[in-house]
Design an enzyme around this catalytic site. Structure first.
Site, PDB file in Angstrom:
ATOM      1  N   HIS A 119       0.808  -1.231   0.000  1.00  0.00           N
ATOM      2  CA  HIS A 119       0.000   0.000   0.000  1.00  0.00           C
ATOM      3  C   HIS A 119       0.840   1.279   0.000  1.00  0.00           C
ATOM      4  CE1 HIS A 119      -3.434  -2.494   0.278  1.00  0.00           C
ATOM      5  NE2 HIS A 119      -3.554  -2.591   1.581  1.00  0.00           N
ATOM      6  N   HIS A 189      -9.748   1.896   0.451  1.00  0.00           N
ATOM      7  CA  HIS A 189      -9.604   0.821   1.435  1.00  0.00           C
ATOM      8  C   HIS A 189     -10.671   0.889   2.536  1.00  0.00           C
ATOM      9  CE1 HIS A 189      -7.371  -2.121   3.857  1.00  0.00           C
ATOM     10  NE2 HIS A 189      -6.614  -2.322   2.800  1.00  0.00           N
ATOM     11  N   GLU A 326     -11.414  -3.986  -2.773  1.00  0.00           N
ATOM     12  CA  GLU A 326     -10.456  -3.028  -3.333  1.00  0.00           C
ATOM     13  C   GLU A 326     -10.288  -3.283  -4.825  1.00  0.00           C
ATOM     14  OE1 GLU A 326      -6.857  -3.470  -0.745  1.00  0.00           O
ATOM     15  OE2 GLU A 326      -8.283  -4.570   0.481  1.00  0.00           O
TER      16      GLU A 326
HETATM   17  C1  BGC Z   1      -4.417  -6.411   2.350  1.00  0.00           C
HETATM   18  C2  BGC Z   1      -4.143  -7.128   3.638  1.00  0.00           C
HETATM   19  C3  BGC Z   1      -3.584  -6.141   4.607  1.00  0.00           C
HETATM   20  C4  BGC Z   1      -4.580  -5.038   4.796  1.00  0.00           C
HETATM   21  C5  BGC Z   1      -4.039  -4.003   5.708  1.00  0.00           C
HETATM   22  C6  BGC Z   1      -5.394  -5.343   2.619  1.00  0.00           C
HETATM   23  O1  BGC Z   1      -5.641  -4.626   1.462  1.00  0.00           O
HETATM   24  O2  BGC Z   1      -4.890  -7.277   1.364  1.00  0.00           O
HETATM   25  O3  BGC Z   1      -3.239  -8.184   3.468  1.00  0.00           O
HETATM   26  O4  BGC Z   1      -3.269  -6.724   5.825  1.00  0.00           O
HETATM   27  O5  BGC Z   1      -4.869  -4.453   3.566  1.00  0.00           O
HETATM   28  O6  BGC Z   1      -4.993  -3.502   6.493  1.00  0.00           O
END
Ligand code: BGC
Length: 364
Positions: A119, A189, A326
């Site tokens: 991310h 998210h 997402e």
């Molecule tokens: C991911 C997870 C991650 C989370 C973080 C998600 O988009 O797929 O693996 O732990 O984001 O909060």
């Protein structure tokens, strides 16, 4: 700069939109969008976070279906930062070992998830202050990600425009340009619980994902490169399916999650807006449709929520108490550039990144 004065800032001359300074940090505000049905969406320019989505159930009772906090300072100071409601990027999801090669140059990104990049790195787009501009029925948030920020090449000029329609849709329009070849893959998210945030597990929700393939992962949740058929597996959501049915299945991919934390490659008819997923919560009757131009979607079932974070209504967010849908290009796509089933995530000078995703709410 810190300033403890709460100030009210008018949202231009538009109806249905108010902006309030919500943080000790001068430049951080929260924007409230309302439509004619009484749906209310709140957005802050810190992390481009959707902080609240209040929608009716089938009886007309309103509830906030987005996990998060009641003050922006809580997003900033939380003991853990699971990206509640934020825009994540420059590359949402994972890049293996934080490395990729572009035009013969190897780039090294911040590794903030074990040995991998997640991310956007240590200070991704979820942790920066965006510049806000009020637009009709919404707000446009812009951010300039500098060349070299978190290891990425190119000055990236990015914006996300959030608008709320009278059809109970949150429209998220992302646009970006760069001055040097780079990678871009941004997504929202938000953690949803259609029974209302803080109301327990999401495993009773029914989910449909219009995809017949996933990208299986290794133990670090990095795609192996295969595209796997969902038929006969806990990943077959082509018909509405209760999440709880497969979430603890005896299946190696589920064990890696642990639970659902995977990417589905959508069965698309073309390049336009198509329904990727439909989420339904039977007790409230609330329905969320995710409509997108993106080729893939990550369904993350809140496996890393552990009850330590307490949300806006004072309830702890326990294991699997929210889920994310997402829309995206598949994780680690840059390391599969040119392979069949892995659309490109490269943005070059002169090109425009332009993609829209809609969260549409209704009841049944
Ligand atoms: C991911 C997870 C991650 C989370 C973080 C998600 O988009 O797929 O693996 O732990 O984001 O909060």
């Amino acid at each position: 700069m810190k300033k403890a004065i709460l100030s009210l800032i008018a949202c231009a001359a538009l109806t249905g939109c108010t902006a309030v300074k919500v943080s000790d940090f001068d430049s951080i505000q929260e924007y409230t969008l309302k439509n004619k049905n009484g749906m209310v969406v709140k957005i802050t320019n810190y992390g481009a976070i959707i902080t609240s989505i209040v929608v009716p159930d089938r009886e007309g009772n309103m509830a906030d279906v987005a996990l998060g906090y009641d003050s922006v300072d809580s997003y900033i100071n939380a003991i853990d930062r699971p990206y509640f409601g934020a825009v994540v990027g420059r590359y949402g999801n994972r890049i293996a070992k934080g490395k990729f090669t572009l035009d013969g140059v190897e780039y090294e990104l911040a590794t903030n998830n074990g040995e991998n990049h997640l991310h956007g790195g240590n200070i991704g787009f979820d942790k920066v202050v965006w510049t806000a501009e009020v637009v009709e029925n919404g707000v446009k948030l812009s951010y300039l990600a500098k060349d070299g920020e978190e290891g990425y090449p190119g000055n990236l000029k990015l914006s996300v425009t959030y608008t709320l329609t009278d059809d109970n849709e949150i429209v998220m329009h992302y646009e970006a340009t760069t001055d040097k070849a780079t990678v871009v893959n941004v997504t929202n998210h938000t953690y949803f619980n259609l029974a209302g945030e803080g109301s327990g597990s999401i495993n009773g929700h029914l989910l449909q994902i219009n995809a017949s393939k996933t990208t299986p992962v290794d133990a670090g949740l990095i795609p192996t490169g295969e595209l796997a058929d969902v038929t006969g597996t806990p990943f077959d959501f082509r018909q509405p399916t209760e999440i709880g049915k497969g979430v603890d299945a005896d299946n190696q991919q589920i064990k890696y999650g642990p639970g659902y934390d995977h990417n589905w490659v959508l069965d698309r008819k073309g390049d336009g807006m198509e329904v990727a997923a439909v989420l339904y919560e039977p007790t409230s009757g609330r329905v969320l449709e995710v409509i997108t131009e993106e080729p893939s979607i990550q369904f993350y079932g809140g496996n890393f929520l552990d009850g330590r974070l307490v949300g806006k209504s004072g309830k702890a967010y326990g294991y699997r108490s929210g889920l994310c849908l997402e829309t995206q290009h598949s994780p680690d796509s840059i390391n599969h550039e040119g392979e069949e089933g892995w659309p490109s995530v490269i943005l070059r000078p002169g090109e425009k990144y332009d993609t829209t995703t809609i969260y549409k709410f209704s009841v049944k």
